[in-house]
Design an enzyme around this catalytic site. Sequence first.
Site, PDB file in Angstrom:
ATOM      1  N   ALA A 628       0.805  -1.116  -0.242  1.00 57.43           N
ATOM      2  CA  ALA A 628       0.161  -0.036  -0.058  1.00 57.43           C
ATOM      3  C   ALA A 628       0.953   1.015   0.154  1.00 57.43           C
ATOM      4  CB  ALA A 628      -0.879   0.102   1.353  1.00 57.43           C
ATOM      5  N   PHE A 631      -0.635   6.847  -1.964  1.00 56.60           N
ATOM      6  CA  PHE A 631      -1.882   7.451  -2.798  1.00 56.60           C
ATOM      7  C   PHE A 631      -2.635   6.426  -3.368  1.00 56.60           C
ATOM      8  CE2 PHE A 631       1.789  10.431  -3.350  1.00 56.60           C
ATOM      9  CZ  PHE A 631       0.876  11.578  -3.090  1.00 56.60           C
ATOM     10  N   GLU A 633      -2.718   1.564  -4.090  1.00 54.71           N
ATOM     11  CA  GLU A 633      -2.372   0.353  -3.870  1.00 54.71           C
ATOM     12  C   GLU A 633      -1.007   0.218  -4.776  1.00 54.71           C
ATOM     13  OE1 GLU A 633      -5.537  -1.964  -5.372  1.00 54.71           O
ATOM     14  OE2 GLU A 633      -6.348  -2.723  -3.472  1.00 54.71           O
ATOM     15  N   LYS A 652       2.160   1.433  -9.158  1.00 54.31           N
ATOM     16  CA  LYS A 652       1.733   2.219  -8.238  1.00 54.31           C
ATOM     17  C   LYS A 652       0.334   2.918  -8.742  1.00 54.31           C
ATOM     18  CE  LYS A 652       5.415   3.485  -5.266  1.00 54.31           C
ATOM     19  NZ  LYS A 652       6.131   4.470  -4.768  1.00 54.31           N
ATOM     20  N   MET A 701      10.733  -5.322  -7.829  1.00 57.46           N
ATOM     21  CA  MET A 701      11.781  -5.797  -6.972  1.00 57.46           C
ATOM     22  C   MET A 701      11.390  -6.679  -6.127  1.00 57.46           C
ATOM     23  SD  MET A 701      14.211  -3.695  -7.718  1.00 57.46           S
ATOM     24  CE  MET A 701      15.525  -3.577  -6.349  1.00 57.46           C
ATOM     25  N   ASN A 703      12.071  -8.833  -3.647  1.00 61.31           N
ATOM     26  CA  ASN A 703      12.085  -8.920  -2.254  1.00 61.31           C
ATOM     27  C   ASN A 703      11.691  -7.798  -1.487  1.00 61.31           C
ATOM     28  OD1 ASN A 703      13.146 -11.730  -1.924  1.00 61.31           O
ATOM     29  ND2 ASN A 703      15.185 -11.063  -2.871  1.00 61.31           N
ATOM     30  N   SER A 705      10.764  -4.376   0.245  1.00 62.67           N
ATOM     31  CA  SER A 705      11.695  -3.236   1.095  1.00 62.67           C
ATOM     32  C   SER A 705      12.703  -3.931   1.914  1.00 62.67           C
ATOM     33  CB  SER A 705      10.621  -2.296   1.673  1.00 62.67           C
ATOM     34  OG  SER A 705      10.206  -2.993   2.634  1.00 62.67           O
ATOM     35  N   ASP A 745      15.195  11.020   2.950  1.00 59.02           N
ATOM     36  CA  ASP A 745      14.247  10.007   3.742  1.00 59.02           C
ATOM     37  C   ASP A 745      14.936   8.819   3.602  1.00 59.02           C
ATOM     38  OD1 ASP A 745      12.453   8.823   5.455  1.00 59.02           O
ATOM     39  OD2 ASP A 745      10.862   9.087   4.010  1.00 59.02           O
TER      40      ASP A 745
HETATM   41  P1  AMP Z   1       5.776   3.092  -1.468  1.00 62.43           P
HETATM   42  O1  AMP Z   1       4.699   3.540  -1.738  1.00 62.43           O
HETATM   43  O2  AMP Z   1       6.771   3.186  -2.459  1.00 62.43           O
HETATM   44  O3  AMP Z   1       6.562   3.098  -0.095  1.00 62.43           O
HETATM   45  O4  AMP Z   1       5.453   1.310  -1.801  1.00 62.43           O
HETATM   46  C1  AMP Z   1       4.791   0.798  -0.568  1.00 62.43           C
HETATM   47  C2  AMP Z   1       5.299  -0.905  -0.693  1.00 62.43           C
HETATM   48  O5  AMP Z   1       5.035  -1.622  -1.979  1.00 62.43           O
HETATM   49  C3  AMP Z   1       6.632  -0.751  -0.357  1.00 62.43           C
HETATM   50  O6  AMP Z   1       7.079  -0.878   0.791  1.00 62.43           O
HETATM   51  C4  AMP Z   1       7.234  -2.162  -0.978  1.00 62.43           C
HETATM   52  O7  AMP Z   1       6.569  -3.326  -0.412  1.00 62.43           O
HETATM   53  C5  AMP Z   1       5.973  -2.256  -2.394  1.00 62.43           C
HETATM   54  N1  AMP Z   1       6.773  -1.684  -3.381  1.00 62.43           N
HETATM   55  C6  AMP Z   1       6.877  -0.429  -3.843  1.00 62.43           C
HETATM   56  N2  AMP Z   1       7.655  -0.533  -5.090  1.00 62.43           N
HETATM   57  C7  AMP Z   1       7.851  -1.620  -5.455  1.00 62.43           C
HETATM   58  C8  AMP Z   1       8.839  -2.320  -6.414  1.00 62.43           C
HETATM   59  N3  AMP Z   1       9.339  -1.568  -7.364  1.00 62.43           N
HETATM   60  N4  AMP Z   1       8.921  -3.732  -6.318  1.00 62.43           N
HETATM   61  C9  AMP Z   1       8.331  -4.418  -5.377  1.00 62.43           C
HETATM   62  N5  AMP Z   1       7.636  -3.879  -4.257  1.00 62.43           N
HETATM   63  C10 AMP Z   1       7.426  -2.467  -4.502  1.00 62.43           C
END
Ligand code: AMP
Length: 975
Positions: A628, A631, A633, A652, A701, A703, A705, A745
């Site tokens: 999540a 903004f 999912e 996203k 990605m 694996n 975060s 950050d």
């Molecule tokens: P963010 O809004 O960028 O913080 O993304 C929220 C969560 O989605 C992250 O903590 C990741 O677990 C997952 N996530 C975001 N971008 C990716 C990506 N490029 N590949 C895999 N998982 C992602």
Amino acid sequence: MALHWIYPSLLTVLSFIPNHALRNYPDNEVTLLDSMSALGDLGWEAYPAEGWEEISVMDERNTPMRTYQVCNVMEANQNNWLRTSHIPRDGAQRVYIEIKFTLRDCNSLPGVPGTCKETFNMYYYESNNANLWFIKESQYAKIDTIAADESFTQVDVGDRVMKLNTEVRDISNLSKKGFYLAFQDVGACIALVSVRVFYKKCPLTVLNLARFPDTVTGGDSALVEVRGSCVNDSEEFEAPRMYCSADGGWLVPIGRCVCKAGFGEHEGHCQPCRPGFYKASALDAYCVKCPLHSHAPLERAPECACEKGFYRAELDPRSMACTRPPSAPESPISTINETSVTLEWSPPRESGGRGDITYSVHCRKCSEDGRKCGPCGSGPHFIPRQFGLSLPKVHVTDLLPHTNYTFSIEAVNGVSDLSPSPRQIVSVNITTSQTVSVILKERKSKDSITLAWQGPERASGAVVEYEVIYYEKNQRDQNYTVLKTRSNVMTVDGLKPGTTYVFRVRARTDGGYGNYGGEIELETSHEDMLAIGDPNQSTILAVSIAGGIVLLVLLVACFVVSGRHCGYIKAKQDPDEEKMQFQHGRVNLPGSRMYIHPHTYEDPNQAIRDFAKEIDVSSIRIERVIGAGEFGEVCSGRLKLPSKREIYVAIKSLKAGYSEQQRRDFLSEASIMGQFDHPNIIRLEGVVTRCKPVMIITEYMENGSLDTFLKKHDGQFTIIQLVGMLRGIAAGMSYLSEMNYIHRDLAARNILVNSNLVCKVSDFGLSRVLEDDPEAAYTTRGGKIPIRWTAPEAIAYRKFTSASDVWSYGIVMWEVISYGERPYWEMSNQDVIKAIDEGYRLPAPMDCPVVLHQLMLDCWEKGRSERPKFGQIVATLDKLIRNPNSLRQLANSSIWEDPPTPEPSVSTVEDWLDSIKMGQYKEHFCGAGYVTLDSVLYVTVSDLGRMGVSLAGHQKKILSSIQILQTQQGTHVQV
Ligand code: AMP
């Protein structure tokens, strides 16, 4: 004539002799005759009639007893015989005769003549005939003359002393069915109180699981050798024998029996093993519990059958737990060096319970367009070998340049061949590159140099860009410049006249950077003229031998020398490179690409158009939700762009009902991300803005975060792998700082990890820190500024710089080495700020090499100018990776109360556990089948959990000690 006056005295005597005591005989004596237990007449023959006389008396329990008495002392020439009935010998060759009698001494009888005797004779006669009524005196064999001796019981009877004598004689070598005993009186005063005839035996006994029967002792004093028979459910280990001695004792046991497989010994007999227990061999003494992952549903199991999915290799002892094939190796890392690659991976999470894991690497290659794929054949060279690798690492050389290779790594153990399931593998895809090999030409002017180089083979397509690094000779440390271009020609201008510069070029392909080619030194001319170097003057340097490719690069254009800019050394890019310039082109100096803040655009949509590619929504396939975002999912899915391979992406999306401001903020992340192009920065694939929902598409990605990933894999990586991750993050940050981008950050939660363990910096949203809003400095989306990660000057007066990012990087280092521990644990934000101000810094995490903690402390210097630059951090980490020995010294090796180093002499699991003060887990290890020290070497944290070692501290202590054992035994090279 008999002296009857003595009878009352005898009665008195007998009442002093407890009858039951007389009958309490040792159990190795078998009584053939006992006069005291006869209820009726003994029926013995006495002759002549006036001689021995049978008299019944009462014992102290009023039980009648038979006695014979004679006391013809007043007359001479006495010859009185008393003969027993026939006594069967019952197989005994040697019998004993115990007689109890009283004998008056002649002096105590007033007026008796000198013929009075104080002895009598005892005889026997062997015969098969039990009914003889007469035996001639001469036929008897004499046993002995019996006299009253010392062994008597002294009883006061009135004014006299009566003595109860006990005499034992034996007769040997009996051979007939039985015999008669006879007592000859020749003129004494005797009362024969009891006659007992017995023989001795060695009583039935069970010794060493062999039963030795009742055995009659030998005829003379010889030992009787007895063969034992094995008790039920036992078998001979060595023929059991024992000797029965003449006096009825067993001597010298030899040999033994052992309980058969499936039976355990219990108090001298063999009991079937209970369900759940087994005994594999007759040589084991006891039934033991089925080892882990096996069962024995019925009694008397000689072995336990493996549970479904578990196996026992041919040579595995039955006492070993059933095991299964390992899971796939994990976290492979590839380090490509042009046409060679080093593959490293982590051992499988599931060892399958065995210690004999080896690895095999299978290789497939595909042409660049991905159409032709097949096995690699004999081309690649694997060092040390391709199959049966004992360490999780292989170096592969002699790969073809610009070729896609897939290496599938499988872990194999002793039961892999027994399992019908397909082997689990982990795959690594790489694309080889090649060094920029030859700098072909150069032209020089007073303040510019144009270089042309021969790129790697088939430069088009595979090479993403070239990187040219140059500096004034001997001035590298002071100032060097890195330029990038897609072409293989570059003019560098703004140089000093008559000065020697050193140039190096490297190519970047999809698989990462290749090596720099060798150095080339070129000097600017002194004249203010444009000199085109002819081939003779050109420096043609063979920098590396990289195949016989001849690529003629023509210099097609001359470049206008631009003027000096504020003393900068700068370069003029070729037209190709021009296209890579940001179109908005504000502060961009040629050759140094600067990040452009989307806010500098009047029309934020223009920023999106400039930096992000619009993707047609039909090329995206959304597959599942993975997280999540602020903004909306975050999903994973696939992207298939025309004439490109399908790739996995993260998507996203902006949730419905957003405001225009939210849309801009959402897309600002894409317009920032789209400006970056670095292997350690999350790559933007594009955006969908023309239809709803609005989406940002990035590389996927696998694996997720880093913070979650580390917590999930607590303690599972080698320090080199951790440093490799940190190196990637530092390289990404170094790139960002060169681009003048300040992240603000940086934290493990904002780093993403792919399947190859490559870490990439992410999270470039604008909304999280609103610089222009004084109130917003202490808030971030959904909460406070990340105090724990933020440098003090940034918290205090919002001085965010690359140096404050370095501070955050130090915290990320701490998070990584401690596998996702929360910085400053549960301290409050206010306490953290206070503590930092007072000079407190996070201590080294568990097992942290000294050098890494020192680097963290450097990042946390109060004065920001004293903190290292990201470029220096990358260089430091590279050095550590090249020299892993430098990571050996741990910062907190003394935090163990008891260092868990096992005694060098330990050779058993028990001793080892004792030596690390973990002796309480001996049964856990044994029950799980870890019976040898070797088997312990591969125990993992999940194995410990399964066997019931659940305390994290104990797990860590045991695992650290196992690492030491591994190093001592040379099984694992751990730095
Ligand atoms: P963010 O809004 O960028 O913080 O993304 C929220 C969560 O989605 C992250 O903590 C990741 O677990 C997952 N996530 C975001 N971008 C990716 C990506 N490029 N590949 C895999 N998982 C992602």
